[in-house]
Design an enzyme around this catalytic site. Structure first.
Site, PDB file in Angstrom:
ATOM      1  N   CYS A  35       0.835  -1.210   0.000  1.00 10.02           N
ATOM      2  CA  CYS A  35       0.000   0.000   0.000  1.00 10.02           C
ATOM      3  C   CYS A  35       0.867   1.257   0.000  1.00 10.02           C
ATOM      4  CB  CYS A  35      -0.952   0.019   1.194  1.00 10.02           C
ATOM      5  SG  CYS A  35      -0.114   0.139   2.784  1.00 10.02           S
ATOM      6  N   CYS A 104      -3.109  -2.462   8.754  1.00 12.53           N
ATOM      7  CA  CYS A 104      -2.691  -1.128   9.201  1.00 12.53           C
ATOM      8  C   CYS A 104      -2.305  -1.176  10.687  1.00 12.53           C
ATOM      9  CB  CYS A 104      -3.804  -0.111   8.981  1.00 12.53           C
ATOM     10  SG  CYS A 104      -4.594  -0.237   7.361  1.00 12.53           S
TER      11      CYS A 104
HETATM   12 FE1  FES Z   1      -1.690   0.300   4.202  1.00 14.12          FE
HETATM   13 FE2  FES Z   1      -3.516   1.227   5.835  1.00 14.12          FE
HETATM   14  S1  FES Z   1      -3.736   0.828   3.688  1.00 14.12           S
HETATM   15  S2  FES Z   1      -1.426   0.823   6.288  1.00 14.12           S
END
Ligand code: FES
Length: 143
Positions: A35, A104
């Site tokens: 991400c 996360c």
């Molecule tokens: Fe990667 Fe939240 S989407 S840490």
């Protein structure tokens, strides 16, 4: 039901302990390659206690809320407690995260552990290597 709990929204909108500690005793930075989010934790440690903790997170709302809650959970606590902090504890304290956002909270656990390891390394303190598992590979993370 709303996607995010009120606590997540509160910690996202009003994150606690944001910033940098100059002359920190330990600094940990972790990222999720999938991400692209990055989390950095600064620790001040006195008498085996987390006397101060700050974070910088460049990432999604759940990552910011997770960092904020994680810092609140370890601030003022013995270092042994900080080492035991799990992403499940962070998630529970936030009244849950959507399944695809659980990674996360993992980032918060890993950043604190990385900062503790840095503290031990910098101060020549012996530690049990098994407390600090190798960085996970992001292939198993959902984004
Ligand atoms: Fe990667 Fe939240 S989407 S840490």
């Amino acid at each position: 039901m709303a996607l995010y709990s009120e606590k997540v929204m509160d910690h996202f909108r009003n994150p606690r302990n944001v910033g940098v500690i100059e002359n920190a005793d330990g600094v940990g930075e972790v990222g999720n390659a999938k991400c692209g989010d990055i989390m950095k934790i600064y620790l001040k440690i006195d008498n085996d206690t987390i006397s101060d903790v700050k974070f910088e997170t460049f990432g999604c709302g759940s990552a910011i809320a997770s960092s904020s809650m994680a810092t609140e959970l370890i601030k003022g606590k013995p270092v042994a407690d900080a080492l035991k902090l799990t992403n499940q504890a962070v998630t529970e304290a936030l009244d849950g995260l959507p399944a695809h956002k659980l990674h996360c909270s993992v980032l918060a656990e890993e950043a604190i552990k990385a900062a503790m390891k840095d503290y031990y390394d910098r101060h020549g303190i012996a530690y049990d290597e098994s407390l600090f598992p190798a960085e996970h590979d992001c292939e198993s993370c959902e984004v």
